[in-house]
Design an enzyme around this catalytic site. Structure first.
Site, PDB file in Angstrom:
ATOM      1  N   LYS A 203       0.816  -1.231   0.000  1.00 24.76           N
ATOM      2  CA  LYS A 203       0.000   0.000   0.000  1.00 24.76           C
ATOM      3  C   LYS A 203       0.845   1.275   0.000  1.00 24.76           C
ATOM      4  O   LYS A 203       0.547   2.209  -0.773  1.00 24.76           O
ATOM      5  CB  LYS A 203      -0.983  -0.030   1.188  1.00 24.76           C
ATOM      6  CG  LYS A 203      -1.953   1.135   1.210  1.00 24.76           C
ATOM      7  CD  LYS A 203      -3.052   1.003   0.169  1.00 24.76           C
ATOM      8  CE  LYS A 203      -4.089   0.077   0.629  1.00 24.76           C
ATOM      9  NZ  LYS A 203      -5.202  -0.331   0.166  1.00 24.76           N
ATOM     10  N   CYS A 397      44.888  15.626   4.649  1.00 24.04           N
ATOM     11  CA  CYS A 397      44.576  17.036   4.900  1.00 24.04           C
ATOM     12  C   CYS A 397      44.966  17.426   6.339  1.00 24.04           C
ATOM     13  O   CYS A 397      46.144  17.592   6.619  1.00 24.04           O
ATOM     14  CB  CYS A 397      43.109  17.311   4.571  1.00 24.04           C
ATOM     15  SG  CYS A 397      42.846  19.042   4.168  1.00 24.04           S
ATOM     16  N   HIS A 538      42.576  15.640  -0.694  1.00 22.47           N
ATOM     17  CA  HIS A 538      41.659  14.543  -0.329  1.00 22.47           C
ATOM     18  C   HIS A 538      41.622  13.489  -1.434  1.00 22.47           C
ATOM     19  O   HIS A 538      40.758  13.562  -2.324  1.00 22.47           O
ATOM     20  CB  HIS A 538      40.245  15.104  -0.114  1.00 22.47           C
ATOM     21  CG  HIS A 538      40.113  15.898   1.140  1.00 22.47           C
ATOM     22  ND1 HIS A 538      39.837  15.317   2.364  1.00 22.47           N
ATOM     23  CD2 HIS A 538      40.257  17.215   1.378  1.00 22.47           C
ATOM     24  CE1 HIS A 538      39.790  16.252   3.295  1.00 22.47           C
ATOM     25  NE2 HIS A 538      40.048  17.419   2.723  1.00 22.47           N
ATOM     26  N   GLU A 540      40.535  10.576  -1.307  1.00 23.50           N
ATOM     27  CA  GLU A 540      39.367   9.690  -1.222  1.00 23.50           C
ATOM     28  C   GLU A 540      38.282  10.048  -2.238  1.00 23.50           C
ATOM     29  O   GLU A 540      37.500   9.194  -2.638  1.00 23.50           O
ATOM     30  CB  GLU A 540      38.778   9.680   0.203  1.00 23.50           C
ATOM     31  CG  GLU A 540      38.122  10.969   0.689  1.00 23.50           C
ATOM     32  CD  GLU A 540      39.103  11.936   1.355  1.00 23.50           C
ATOM     33  OE1 GLU A 540      40.307  11.908   1.020  1.00 23.50           O
ATOM     34  OE2 GLU A 540      38.661  12.735   2.200  1.00 23.50           O
TER      35      GLU A 540
HETATM   36  N1  GLN Z   1      41.417  22.446   9.153  1.00 21.26           N
HETATM   37  C1  GLN Z   1      42.442  22.317   8.160  1.00 21.26           C
HETATM   38  C2  GLN Z   1      42.440  23.475   7.187  1.00 21.26           C
HETATM   39  O1  GLN Z   1      41.457  24.162   7.047  1.00 21.26           O
HETATM   40  C3  GLN Z   1      42.298  20.997   7.430  1.00 21.26           C
HETATM   41  C4  GLN Z   1      41.061  20.925   6.604  1.00 21.26           C
HETATM   42  C5  GLN Z   1      40.714  19.506   6.169  1.00 21.26           C
HETATM   43  O2  GLN Z   1      41.203  18.551   6.732  1.00 21.26           O
HETATM   44  N2  GLN Z   1      39.864  19.378   5.201  1.00 21.26           N
HETATM   45  O3  GLN Z   1      43.408  23.710   6.523  1.00 21.26           O
END
Ligand code: GLN
Length: 572
Positions: A203, A397, A538, A540
């Site tokens: 439903k 990062c 990054h 990832e």
């Molecule tokens: N805080 C850190 C910066 O602004 C790392 C940022 C993050 O890990 N994306 O440079």
């Protein structure tokens, strides 16, 4: 390893772009983004090119300033957009890079319209949801015309939400203008299983299809999400009420891993239903690569455990690309990566033995991206543990910035070394290893930022090139000397400390070719540590199950070697 899927969009087999609009009914969190992405992957496996878009009915301009608890991860595109995490699914499943043409929010639409209204662009007319808002949305969808055989357009939220109405109206008009032969409405709904009666109830799905019809949209294909397999007779009942052929109601029961969803949907006939709607014939897809990665998750021949030491560890979605990239790294070696989340704050008040006990099960330690001082000292402790105990380390990062600070404090002897993120006015002699960078280049443009700028949009965002040093861990992992990776951060390694840290043994293996002062990768030489590397960007975001990212593959390999070495040590 399995082959990489076709990633280049562009028209391949069809003369014109065909649109598949994906909406959701009954409730949120049914996996619309995953279903849309998995459909994209199957269509690619059948020889077509695919692009994807996400239309978000919320009012934020982008998710960049939303808390990870609210919205999950912020996904970053090559061209520097902070976007919805569903775009990460799109890229992982189809391999097609997303861009600022892939995601729009109601906030952006209204922002543009209100700016135009102030400039007088509407020539005194009343500015209205229909046609002004709907026209903006249609223009955005139209950007994909001619880009690929199929454009899969996902509408966020649930049909019936007040805020999504303009979006549903826009896709209704778009399909009407494009013609029904080039547009297909695929509606996702849910069929709950009632334990007490041992039955799946249809439903809610029937009502969801009707609610879409009330908005003027007749579903062409219905995907019935469910916890358990739904019987053919129940699907037929839904088809009858929806006015559809039975083959156009497709079940998608829960899968053991998201990477099985393409296989599940194909086996249940989704791609056949879509192609039959368009009256398109195509070869059967080869789903072997998806079968292979799903079986690695379900029946792993080898396993390793990676400790992810972070702040938003309670909510899986806040690190979704990272979690997936770790899994992919394992796929590169036919292994499964298990993740042990460690809340960095809890490490801060612990004694060394307690920290060691928490991190002992880890075959590798990863400190992901992060912001702010809270929990940072706990992450530094985890990094120190990894360095001193020769456990493979991967910093991303913030995880690179803190690794530089850890090294400065405990190896180079720079007491009090830290980041100006934690204290903007540290003064001379305070060893500010990580600092705000005020100027850098993006292509030919020079970008600037000041410490009083708005939080939104002042980061180094999107893809930047990086030059790798020969013979380093990073250089070997990539097997190339120049790469481009996506950034999202405000602070950078302070070049004033490079020579001191180099002298103390830190290797700077990746730097920016346009701004040589920008450090992109640091690592330890293999004679002092088996595998310790960290990057400012990054990685990832660019990892795919069928094409694991080189750094995640290298990290998984190091973790597997560590497991081996541990068992040899135990046996001795
Ligand atoms: N805080 C850190 C910066 O602004 C790392 C940022 C993050 O890990 N994306 O440079």
């Amino acid at each position: 390893m399995t082959p990489t899927p076709a990633t280049t969009p562009g028209m391949k087999k069809l003369g014109q772009t065909h649109y598949i609009f994906v909406t959701g009914g009954v409730m949120s969190a049914l996996g619309k983004g995953l279903t849309a992405s998995a459909l994209g992957a199957i269509l690619q496996a059948r020889g077509f090119s695919v692009v994807q878009q996400k239309l978000d009915p919320y009012l934020n301009i982008d998710p960049g300033t939303m808390s990870p608890f609210q919205h999950g991860e912020v996904y970053v595109t090559d061209d520097g957009c902070e976007t919805d995490l569903d775009l990460g699914h799109y890229e992982r499943f189809t391999g097609v890079p997303t861009s600022r043409s892939s995601n729009i929010t109601a906030g952006q639409v209204y922002w543009d319209i209100l700016h135009k209204e102030r400039k007088g662009d509407y020539l005194g007319k009343t500015v209205q949801v229909v046609p002004h808002v709907t026209n903006e949305i249609k223009a955005f969808i139209g950007r994909m015309e001619g880009q690929a055989d199929f454009s899969i357009v996902e509408i966020g939220g649930t049909v019936g939400d007040i805020e999504s109405m303009a979006f549903i109206e826009a896709i209704r008009q778009y399909a009407r203008e494009t013609g029904r032969r080039r547009s297909c409405f695929m509606h996702l709904a849910f069929a709950p299983y009632l334990k007490a009666v041992g039955e799946v109830k249809t439903k809610p799905t029937q009502n969801a299809v009707r609610e879409l019809l009330e908005a003027g949209v007749q579903a062409d294909v219905v995907v019935v999400r469910s916890e358990v397999e739904v019987e053919r007779s129940d699907l037929e009942k839904i088809a009858m009420f929806a006015g559809l052929p039975a083959s156009h109601v497709v079940n998608c029961p829960d899968s053991d891993t998201i990477y099985r969803v393409p296989v599940t949907l194909h086996n249940h006939g989704l791609d056949d239903a879509i192609l039959s709607h368009f009256d398109i014939k195509a070869k059967a897809p080869d789903m072997a690569a998806w079968q292979h990665v799903s079986s690695l998750v379900a029946h792993p021949p080898r396993e390793v455990t990676i400790a992810v030491v972070g702040k938003y560890v309670q909510l899986g979605d806040s690190y979704i690309s990272l979690n997936e990239a770790l899994l992919h790294g394992g796929f590169a070696h036919d292994a499964k990566v298990n993740i042990l989340f460690v809340d960095s704050e809890t490490l801060e008040s612990m004694g060394d033995d307690e920290v060691a006990a928490i991190l002992a099960p880890a075959d590798g330690i990863l400190v992901p991206g992060g912001f702010g001082a809270r929990g940072a000292e706990g992450k530094i402790r985890a990094i120190r543990y990894a360095r001193e105990n020769k456990v493979p380390y991967f910093g991303i990062c913030f995880g690179m910035q803190l690794a530089a600070i850890e090294f400065a404090r405990h190896v180079a002897g720079l007491t009090g070394a830290s980041s100006s993120e934690f204290d903007a006015d540290r003064g001379a002699g305070a060893h500010t290893i990580i600092n705000l960078m005020t100027e850098w280049h993006a292509g030919d443009a020079k970008l600037k930022r000041g410490k009083d700028d708005d939080l939104g949009g002042t980061m180094r965002l999107g893809a930047y090139p990086c030059k790798l040093a020969k013979g380093t861990l990073a250089g070997k992992a990539y097997g190339s000397s120049s790469i481009a990776e996506r950034h999202r951060h405000r602070y950078e390694f302070n070049p004033a400390y490079r020579a001191i840290l180099e002298k103390a043994g830190l290797v700077f293996s990746g730097t920016s070719p346009t701004d040589p002062d920008l450090v992109e990768i640091i690592e330890l030489p293999t004679k002092t540590h088996p595998s310790f590397f960290a990057c400012q960007y990054h990685p990832e975001f660019k990892s795919r199950p069928l094409a694991p990212h080189p750094l995640f593959a290298a990290f998984a390999k190091a973790a597997l070697a560590y497991v081996e070495e541990k068992s040899v040590r135990k046996a001795a």
